[in-house]
Every structure is written in C-alpha cells, then in structure tokens.
Design a protein around this motif. Sequence first.
Motif, PDB file in Angstrom:
ATOM      1  N   ALA A   1       0.832  -1.205   0.000  1.00 40.33           N
ATOM      2  CA  ALA A   1       0.000   0.000   0.000  1.00 40.33           C
ATOM      3  C   ALA A   1       0.865   1.253   0.000  1.00 40.33           C
ATOM      4  N   LEU A   2       0.261   2.329  -0.516  1.00 42.36           N
ATOM      5  CA  LEU A   2       0.828   3.668  -0.408  1.00 42.36           C
ATOM      6  C   LEU A   2       0.127   4.326   0.777  1.00 42.36           C
ATOM      7  N   LEU A   3       0.865   5.006   1.620  1.00 42.07           N
ATOM      8  CA  LEU A   3       0.296   5.664   2.793  1.00 42.07           C
ATOM      9  C   LEU A   3       0.369   7.175   2.591  1.00 42.07           C
ATOM     10  N   CYS A   4      -0.730   7.854   2.912  1.00 44.80           N
ATOM     11  CA  CYS A   4      -0.829   9.288   2.668  1.00 44.80           C
ATOM     12  C   CYS A   4      -1.361  10.013   3.899  1.00 44.80           C
ATOM     13  N   GLY A   5      -1.119  11.296   3.927  1.00 55.17           N
ATOM     14  CA  GLY A   5      -1.705  12.138   4.955  1.00 55.17           C
ATOM     15  C   GLY A   5      -0.761  12.441   6.101  1.00 55.17           C
ATOM     16  N   PRO A   6      -1.215  13.318   7.001  1.00 51.90           N
ATOM     17  CA  PRO A   6      -0.352  13.768   8.090  1.00 51.90           C
ATOM     18  C   PRO A   6       0.087  12.667   9.040  1.00 51.90           C
ATOM     19  N   THR A   7      -0.728  11.633   9.212  1.00 55.73           N
ATOM     20  CA  THR A   7      -0.318  10.563  10.124  1.00 55.73           C
ATOM     21  C   THR A   7       0.715   9.636   9.490  1.00 55.73           C
ATOM     22  N   ALA A   8       0.898   9.722   8.192  1.00 61.60           N
ATOM     23  CA  ALA A   8       1.980   8.992   7.527  1.00 61.60           C
ATOM     24  C   ALA A   8       3.225   9.869   7.418  1.00 61.60           C
TER      25      ALA A   8
END
Length: 127
Positions: free
Chosen positions: A46-53
């Motif tokens: 998976a690709l992880l996105c966003g501030p928590t990544a």
Amino acid sequence: MADDIVTANEMLLDRQIYDRDGVEVGKVDDIEVTIPGDGGTPVLTALLCGPTALGPRLGGRLGMWWTAIGRRLRPNDELYPVRIPAELVTRFDRHEVRLRAPAGELPTERLREWTREHIVRRIPGSH
C-alpha cells in the motif's frame, strides 16, 4: 532485503498521486511493505498518505505535532494513515503515481471532504 525496501521508498516517497482521470489525490508520504514468512522478496502492499503517515517521517516535535493534527482532523471512523492498496496503482515513475480508481472512491477524499465541511466552510468568505 532491506535494500529493496529502501529503494522502493526512494522511488515512491513524495510522488504526486493522480486518480484515473488525472485528478490529484495526494502525495506518497510512506509505503507499506509486507515481508513474506519464507523470507522472500518484500512486496509493496500500500501507499500511505496524509499527516499521520508524514509525521513520523518528519520526526521530532514537528513530526509529533503534524501527526496529532492529522488525528484530530480525521473523520471519527477514518483509519489512519490513509491507505491506498497497491492493486490500484497502474504505473509510477520519477514524478507521479497513477491509479485505476476515480478520486471519489479513494480514502484520501474523505479527509478532504471532512476538512472542507468542518473547517473551511466556517471561514468567512470561503464559499
């Protein structure tokens, strides 16, 4: 094996992600890799996105702050970080990642919609 993961990280991190119609849906902030139990080649899952990544990548106080903001701004039922399964990737290169799904079907849109509804909409003149 660790070299394969580092290479995948270097190839994908900070790439712009586009849906099947060319709409920007985010950036690759981290990746999820599964290592087979038999010690085989690691597999991008998976690709992880966003501030928590992104927060853990930043590290230090800034990273903790960024992650905390991301957790507070997410919808109550939203898992984090935002996870885009590798099966949706049609191609990637030095500049971008292309997906086979439209933006509306991706989890990245839920955080954007929630932020528009609960924050941006309340700012005077934002309509």
